[in-house]
Design an enzyme around this catalytic site. Structure first.
Site, PDB file in Angstrom:
ATOM      1  CE1 TYR A 159      -3.837   2.386   0.826  1.00 41.41           C
ATOM      2  CE2 TYR A 159      -2.090   3.543   2.003  1.00 41.41           C
ATOM      3  CZ  TYR A 159      -3.356   3.521   1.447  1.00 41.41           C
ATOM      4  OH  TYR A 159      -4.133   4.647   1.497  1.00 41.41           O
ATOM      5  CD  GLU A 247      -6.156   4.623  -1.262  1.00 48.93           C
ATOM      6  OE1 GLU A 247      -7.152   4.629  -2.014  1.00 48.93           O
ATOM      7  OE2 GLU A 247      -6.238   4.426  -0.046  1.00 48.93           O
TER       8      GLU A 247
END
Ligand code: GDP
Ligand code: MN
Length: 446
Positions: A159, A247
């Site tokens: 992530y 993101e």
């Protein structure tokens, strides 16, 4: 403003960020054609075509013959063709697609496929269908486009996000070795697995910081250069595009050792879009709340909500207080709307039309404290709108401040069935009562 994954990929590539090779399709035919173009995959219907990808080694033993003269295997591929799996991904402005379900029962908005024919089949089950994920809410989103891309051979999922940390008023990189899953769950269950790296906005992302991040994310030395380039590209995209968040979930290390941004979500600061025409052009209003799209055309500060009491208020603070007091008296606001201090009669008219046009609305509360804004301007806007669009719900009006008498007079003489209120509490109680009794006691047609 948000953009689609395929658009994010195009933008990120300009900043040297590696993303999977892919193209967007609006029809199953297009999806199949793209699948043939980017993969050495071939459905049984493809006989007669040379299926090698550009740059791939052509089978010399074929001796100038086309693939069609050779027997095709079970999946329709000529023997010896280098297979590339593909992935078909539903394009909506929401995450959780992989685990989502279509209203038609088809499971998953992300599918790895082995042939162009399969890409077509999956695309036909997604296109025009509603995909429900944990981020879309039960209503889901209609899929109008699918991304057909080369599937990554995933070894690890990471992530990685760049966002604005309001506490330090500086960019912050948030990363975790636990990618591909809901990051909120990781943060809740194992907060120690969330890495935070503050970036000095003047110095930018420093090489020591990318090295530190790569180390914390267990990136192998062989991949650290590629990872650094990716982190750097993501940070530069964030800054150069006036992004509010970049993101990437997951950022992957492939079995071949490539480092790729596999699923990128980009948000932009609406107030900076004027200086990014090419980004503004990526806006897909089909993904937005139609009420907010209409409001944005007229420069109104409007946010759609789920309740049934529409609010027309001047000033963000008063708008918040109005929503709170509606809740306090047991009601639910249908929107936040701040018409501001300098709204014109036209803007008020358009704002009121949006409130009337909302099917969920059972009552409207106009709450104005005229400071710079004049009460008569608001009153005239409300009257104008009610004349063009039939007012079918109770209207509660509380006016106070500049030109209040003129405003009240206009409304009194307009013939509109208005419930007047003296103060905020009185207005909210009347609106809540009107909204709950609306169905039993509808306002007669004017
Ligand atoms: P999201 O569910 O909307 O976040 O969509 P993602 O693009 O992140 O896909 C969800 C999951 O599907 C990822 O975490 C991966 O595990 C998997 N996935 C996505 N793209 C590929 C791909 O190209 N190849 C493979 N094998 N898996 C993929
Ligand atoms: Mn994802």
């Amino acid at each position: 403003m948000n953009i689609h994954e395929y658009q994010a990929n195009e933008l990120l590539q300009k900043f040297g960020v590696a993303t999977p090779l892919g193209k967007v399709a609006s029809t199953p035919d297009e999806a199949e054609a793209i699948a043939r173009e980017i993969g050495d995959v071939a459905g049984p219907t493809s006989g007669g075509q040379l299926l090698q990808r550009k740059g791939a080694v052509v089978d010399k033993n074929a001796g100038g013959r086309t693939w069609a003269t050779q027997p095709l295997d079970a999946s329709g591929c000529p023997p010896g063709a280098k297979r590339v799996n593909l992935v078909v991904k539903a394009q909506i402005h929401a995450g959780g697609r992989g685990k989502g379900t279509f209203a038609n029962g088809f499971k998953g908005g992300v599918h790895v496929v082995k042939s162009a024919k399969e890409a077509r089949e999956v695309a036909s089950k997604m296109l025009g269908q509603t995909l429900v994920t944990h981020q879309t809410g039960p209503a889901g989103r209609v899929v109008n486009k699918v991304l057909v891309a080369e599937s990554a051979q995933i070894a690890r999922e990471i992530y990685f996000a760049v966002l604005l940390d309001r506490a330090t008023a500086a960019p912050l990189i948030v990363a975790s070795t636990e990618g591909g899953v809901d990051i909120e769950t990781v943060a809740a269950k194992s907060p120690e697995k969330i890495i935070r790296e503050r970036i000095d906005p003047l110095a930018g992302l420093q090489p020591f910081q990318t090295r530190k991040l790569a180390k914390q994310l267990d990136i192998e030395p062989a991949q650290s250069k590629a990872a650094a380039k990716l982190f750097d590209g993501l940070y530069r995209t964030f800054v150069a595009c006036d992004s509010s968040m970049v993101e990437v979930n997951p950022l992957v290390v492939t079995k071949n050792g490539d480092v790729l941004a596999l699923d990128a979500k980009l948000n932009f600061d609406d107030n900076a879009l004027y200086r990014h025409r090419e980004i503004a052009a990526m806006r897909d209003i089909a993904e937005e709340d139609p009420r907010e799209v209409e409001a944005s055309k007229h420069g109104l500060n409007y946010i759609g909500l789920d309740g049934n009491i529409a609010c027309l208020v001047n000033g963000a603070g008063l708008a918040m207080a109005t929503m709170d007091i509606i809740k306090f008296y047991g009601g639910a606001p249908a929107n936040f709307l701040d018409v501001g201090g300098d709204a014109t009669e036209e803007q008020v008219t358009e704002a009121f039309k949006i409130l009337i046009g909302d099917k969920n609305v059972n009552a409207i509360l106009v709450n104005i404290f005229g400071g710079i804004m004049r009460c008569d301007v608001i009153a005239q806007g409300v009257i104008n709108a009610a004349k063009t669009v039939h007012l079918s719900v109770p209207l509660v009006v509380r006016l106070e401040g500049t030109n209040v008498d003129a405003g009240k007079k206009l409304i009194a003489e307009s013939g509109l069935a208005v419930i007047t209120a003296d103060d905020l509490g009185d207005a909210a109680q009347k609106a809540v009562k009107a909204a709950s009794s609306k169905t039993q006691n509808p306002i007669p047609k004017q």
